[in-house]
Design an enzyme around this catalytic site. Structure first.
Site, PDB file in Angstrom:
ATOM      1  CG  HIS A  82     -10.500   6.290  11.100  1.00  0.00           C
ATOM      2  ND1 HIS A  82      -9.751   5.211  11.374  1.00  0.00           N
ATOM      3  CD2 HIS A  82      -9.992   6.951   9.828  1.00  0.00           C
ATOM      4  CE1 HIS A  82      -8.847   5.322  10.372  1.00  0.00           C
ATOM      5  NE2 HIS A  82      -8.919   6.331   9.601  1.00  0.00           N
ATOM      6  CG  ASP A 161      -8.083  -1.940   3.404  1.00  0.00           C
ATOM      7  OD1 ASP A 161      -7.923  -1.257   2.539  1.00  0.00           O
ATOM      8  OD2 ASP A 161      -7.655  -2.002   4.682  1.00  0.00           O
ATOM      9  NE  ARG A 168      -4.942   1.889  -2.339  1.00  0.00           N
ATOM     10  CZ  ARG A 168      -5.525   2.464  -1.187  1.00  0.00           C
ATOM     11  NH1 ARG A 168      -6.133   1.663  -0.376  1.00  0.00           N
ATOM     12  NH2 ARG A 168      -5.116   3.651  -1.153  1.00  0.00           N
ATOM     13  CB  SER A 183      -8.778   1.705   2.225  1.00  0.00           C
ATOM     14  OG  SER A 183      -7.949   1.259   3.200  1.00  0.00           O
ATOM     15  CE  LYS A 187      -8.641   0.251   6.983  1.00  0.00           C
ATOM     16  NZ  LYS A 187      -7.091   0.511   6.522  1.00  0.00           N
TER      17      LYS A 187
HETATM   18  N1  URA Z   1      -5.282   4.638   5.456  1.00  0.00           N
HETATM   19  C1  URA Z   1      -6.229   3.451   5.208  1.00  0.00           C
HETATM   20  O1  URA Z   1      -6.510   2.930   5.989  1.00  0.00           O
HETATM   21  N2  URA Z   1      -5.967   3.105   3.951  1.00  0.00           N
HETATM   22  C2  URA Z   1      -5.650   3.835   2.852  1.00  0.00           C
HETATM   23  O2  URA Z   1      -5.855   3.736   1.813  1.00  0.00           O
HETATM   24  C3  URA Z   1      -4.929   4.960   3.209  1.00  0.00           C
HETATM   25  C4  URA Z   1      -4.942   5.282   4.620  1.00  0.00           C
END
Ligand code: URA
Ligand code: CA
Length: 433
Positions: A82, A161, A168, A183, A187
């Site tokens: 990632h 999320d 957010r 977050s 994923k």
């Molecule tokens: N990227 C994400 O996937 N989540 C966040 O909270 C910030 C950046």
């Protein structure tokens, strides 16, 4: 359990229980907790932080808020990579076939780009015929057989999320280490990763502007991974200038092909070897990072890496002739040089500004519904630290419209040439458990 009590507990700096965190995530996802309470709770986390245990619990609660991808039918350790996002970041296109050439299974789920950074799926779709909407069984079969497949992000991974991230965004609580770390990790875990390699970018083009912030985020994610049983490694890499030379979809595909053949731009080549070595080690295909690097260089040089890419393209319906004949990729009508206004050394090329310029040419989306022009973008000819003479081309703009005066000006404004300059360090740190 009452949400108001959980908010108060966090507001006062106390550690929440697993049950309290699970209650919040489940009830909020199901629509039983209103946005105003969730907002207050997020702000409390923003100011009071979370312990390592709370972060792990929040991550797993978000993983369990929706579907998860079951990759257990794929043999071997599934390592996912990632990146926190950058400009001209072509690494996934290179890494996926590269490590697959060493029998590391890569079941890659990726997204489309939004804003000044490009998406991996857009880049693959640049290849005529390439399909990313494949069904999950075919995807798994392909990884088992060929070691690599790419699929577009499926709808219902970590819905908590998704909902929290949107909240957010409008409550000034994006910029919180426990919230960002959970977050991102939720994923990756929902997508089925056994082990995770993180490329945390720092600099103008990155989400984390300073190295200290990037390091804190990297450590937080590595810790979460460890605490939820996923081996995780991270690097901190520079994103003050774009990665490689190419910024734009088809241009980056060509750059990825060059890199798989072992003659990519120096920075992209190095980043791919650094991240790739971690993936190979986590997958158990080499004992040390040094051995992994040697193996990666070997498949770059003996042609196995580019053959794997060719096979991937063909298996997903793409025209694999693009690999030897990149002129088959979409090409822009106009190629416009940007001559340097003075002699000297390039001292900065502001990554996000260059990313925005590419987006304005049509290479990216300003809003979710914009259509991407695969052909357009920017190819740098110089990087930070390089010498340049007045009148020499700094970069070439690939455009489908002739009038690019405003973009030229923007590019001039984001590139500084001075008397003296030094190359920018690429890898700031490697963080392991
Ligand atoms: N990227 C994400 O996937 N989540 C966040 O909270 C910030 C950046
Ligand atoms: Ca690039």
């Amino acid at each position: 359990m009452r949400m108001v009590d959980i908010i108060a507990k966090k507001r006062d700096g106390h550690e929440l229980t697993t049950a309290e965190i699970e209650f919040f995530v489940k009830q909020y996802t199901d629509g039983h907790i209103p946005d105003y309470q969730a907002s207050a709770f997020l702000m409390a986390i923003y100011f009071q932080n979370m312990t390592e245990r709370e972060r792990a619990d929040l991550t797993m609660a978000m993983v369990n808020s929706g579907e998860t991808v079951d990759l257990s039918a794929i043999e071997g350790i599934k390592v996912d990579k990632h990146s926190t996002g950058g400009v001209g970041d072509t690494t996934t296109l290179v890494l996926a076939p590269l490590v697959a050439a060493l029998d590391v299974p890569v079941a890659k789920m990726s997204g489309r780009g939004l804003g000044h950074t490009g998406g991996t799926i857009d880049k693959f779709e640049t290849i005529p015929g390439f399909k990313v909407e494949i069904d999950i069984e075919d995807f798994i079969q392909q990884v088992n057989r060929d070691k690599v497949a790419i699929i577009g992000q499926s709808g219902n991974l970590a819905p908590a999320d998704k909902k929290l991230y949107a909240l957010r965004d409008v409550t000034a609580t994006v910029n919180s280490i426990p919230l960002i770390a959970s977050s991102i990790m939720s994923k990756k875990i929902a997508a089925g990763a056994d082990a995770i390699v993180l490329d945390v970018k720092t600099g103008a083009g990155a989400f984390m502007k300073t190295q200290a912030e990037a390091e804190e985020l990297a450590h937080a994610m590595v810790k979460i991974g460890h605490n939820v049983g996923r081996r995780t490694m991270a690097i901190i890499s520079d994103m003050s200038q774009p990665l490689g030379y190419a910024v734009g979809n088809a241009l980056e595909v060509k750059e990825a092909i060059d890199t798989l053949k072992g003659h990519g731009p120096r920075d992209l080549h190095e980043l791919v070897l650094t991240l790739g070595s971690q993936m190979v080690v986590l997958a158990g295909k080499a004992a040390t990072l040094e051995q992994a690097r040697e193996k990666l260089l070997e498949v770059m040089h003996n042609g196995k890496a580019i053959e794997k890419f060719k096979e991937l393209v063909a298996k997903q319906g793409g025209d694999s002739r693009v690999i030897d004949e990149p002129e088959r990729l979409p090409q822009a009508t106009y190629q416009i040089a940007l001559p340097a206004k003075r002699s000297g050394f390039v001292t900065s090329m502001i990554a996000d500004e260059i990313g925005i310029a590419a987006m304005q040419l049509g290479a990216g989306r300003a809003t979710k519904d914009d259509v991407v022009d695969f052909a357009v973008g920017i190819v740098l000819h110089k990087k930070v630290g390089d010498a340049i003479a007045e009148g020499e081309s700094l970069l070439t703009i690939h455009s489908n419209r002739a009038d690019v005066d405003a973009i030229k000006q923007k590019l001039y404004d984001s590139i500084v040439i001075a008397e003296q300059g030094a190359a920018q360090q690429l890898i700031h740190k490697v963080i392991t458990e």
